[in-house]
Design a protein around this motif. Structure first.
Motif, short mmCIF file in Angstrom:
data_model
loop_
_atom_site.label_atom_id
_atom_site.label_comp_id
_atom_site.label_asym_id
_atom_site.label_seq_id
_atom_site.Cartn_x
_atom_site.Cartn_y
_atom_site.Cartn_z
N ALA A 1 0.85 -1.19 0.00
CA ALA A 1 0.00 0.00 0.00
C ALA A 1 0.88 1.22 0.00
O ALA A 1 1.95 1.24 0.57
N GLU A 2 0.40 2.24 -0.67
CA GLU A 2 1.05 3.54 -0.67
C GLU A 2 0.30 4.43 0.30
O GLU A 2 -0.93 4.40 0.34
N LEU A 3 1.02 5.23 1.03
CA LEU A 3 0.35 6.21 1.88
C LEU A 3 0.28 7.53 1.12
O LEU A 3 1.31 8.14 0.85
N PRO A 4 -0.92 7.94 0.74
CA PRO A 4 -1.07 9.17 -0.05
C PRO A 4 -0.44 10.37 0.67
O PRO A 4 -0.58 10.51 1.89
N GLN B 1 -1.74 12.39 3.62
CA GLN B 1 -1.88 11.74 4.93
C GLN B 1 -0.52 11.44 5.57
O GLN B 1 -0.47 10.81 6.62
N ARG B 2 0.56 11.91 4.96
CA ARG B 2 1.88 11.55 5.50
C ARG B 2 2.31 12.40 6.68
O ARG B 2 3.25 12.06 7.38
N ARG B 3 1.71 13.55 6.84
CA ARG B 3 1.96 14.40 8.01
C ARG B 3 3.43 14.76 8.16
O ARG B 3 3.90 14.97 9.28
N GLY B 4 4.15 14.77 7.06
CA GLY B 4 5.56 15.12 7.15
C GLY B 4 6.46 14.04 7.70
O GLY B 4 7.63 14.27 7.98
N TYR B 5 5.93 12.83 7.86
CA TYR B 5 6.72 11.73 8.40
C TYR B 5 7.76 11.25 7.40
O TYR B 5 7.51 11.20 6.19
N GLU B 6 8.91 10.86 7.91
CA GLU B 6 9.89 10.10 7.14
C GLU B 6 9.50 8.63 7.27
O GLU B 6 9.62 8.03 8.34
N LEU B 7 8.98 8.04 6.18
CA LEU B 7 8.43 6.68 6.26
C LEU B 7 9.54 5.64 6.37
O LEU B 7 10.53 5.69 5.65
N LEU B 8 9.38 4.70 7.26
CA LEU B 8 10.40 3.67 7.49
C LEU B 8 9.93 2.27 7.14
O LEU B 8 10.74 1.39 6.87
N GLY B 9 8.63 2.02 7.15
CA GLY B 9 8.17 0.67 6.85
C GLY B 9 6.66 0.54 6.89
O GLY B 9 5.97 1.42 7.41
N VAL B 10 6.18 -0.52 6.30
CA VAL B 10 4.76 -0.85 6.34
C VAL B 10 4.60 -2.27 6.81
O VAL B 10 5.41 -3.13 6.43
N VAL C 1 -0.12 -0.94 9.07
CA VAL C 1 0.55 0.00 9.97
C VAL C 1 1.75 0.58 9.24
O VAL C 1 2.66 -0.15 8.85
N ARG D 1 9.18 8.43 11.19
CA ARG D 1 9.55 9.39 12.22
C ARG D 1 8.78 10.67 11.98
O ARG D 1 8.77 11.20 10.86
#
Lengths: 139, 139
Positions: free
Chosen positions: A110-113, A116-125, B128, B132
């Motif tokens: 899944a991709e997080l649009p 909806q990322r809220r400025g997060y640095e994504l690390l994993g799903v 999930v 960060r």
DNA sequence: ATATTTGCAAAGTGTTTGCACGTAA
DNA sequence: TTACGTGCAAACACTTTGCAAATAT
């Protein structure tokens, strides 16, 4: 040596090897292994009766810190520990008895649009399937 | 009444209403609400100083049992409680501070291929995302 | 030789429970 | 009126920690 790969990785990292650490590492080899600290303790005791539960916790936390072991915890109950293999995987969990199976999904999940990322640095799903295992469904 | 829908649902279920239960239910209204039992306790105390933590736990467990509240727990730390709204949703979690945001993904997320179902009766899927948050990334 | 790990027991969290008292229905 | 909810304190389950003795390097 029953688990040369893990064992060698640990030595290569300069990890000071002891009988206790070997016993803990040994308990965590295999597929679909998701043990509680207490279960690891009992397995390790079979090989080394004088090992203590505190040492099991210390060792598990070390292994988690090095990324060799992954912690998983779904719903209530104690933390579970699994060997952190080369391929990432997800889980299928029985909501009644807590049994866990590893699963491997085909594509990227899944991709997080962006909005909806809220400025997060994504690390994993991670994907968790919940259900009732055949044994629990039968009762 | 600040939350007529939830409040009415609870009455309609024949739930015996008390000041304590009202205070707990009130603490759990809103979006992106994922409170620990202790946080619910402190919010409820603002409205009802004599409420006890044991009652907060009892009430939360009742609400979970009726499906009005959902428990979530990622990584270490205490259980968190969120209102169980009409649309299912997933979560974005900060691995450092534990902050949680609700997210809504577009389509159905993933299929579990038959050979990996292990005979389970599937009940749900959860996704999930971990990352960060901007605040933790800044430090 | 010495820095690190171990085992023990004690302390720390987070949560549940038994029981006398209080209260909504 | 009475079945049920509450508050307290004690118990519980899981995990971490301080320290002296043991041990890998």
């Amino acid at each position: 040596m029953p688990h040369p790969l893990l064992y060698d990785r640990l030595l290569a990292r300069g990890w000071r090897m002891t009988a206790q650490r070997r016993a803990v590492a040994q308990a965590l080899v295999g597929d679909h292994v998701h043990l509680t600290a207490d279960e690891v303790f009992r397995e390790a005791q079979a090989a080394l009766p004088e090992i203590s539960l505190a040492t099991v916790y210390n060792t598990l936390n070390d292994l988690v810190g090095m990324g060799e072991v992954r912690e998983v915890s779904y719903d209530r109950g104690p933390m579970r520990y699994e060997p952190n293999g080369p391929r990432p995987h997800d889980h299928l969990v029985c909501v009644e008895c807590g049994e866990i199976w590893d699963i491997e999904l085909a594509g990227p999940v899944a991709e997080l649009p962006e909005p909806q990322r809220r400025g997060y640095e994504l690390l994993g799903v991670e994907v968790v399937f919940r259900g009732r295992c055949p044994r629990c469904a039968a009762r």
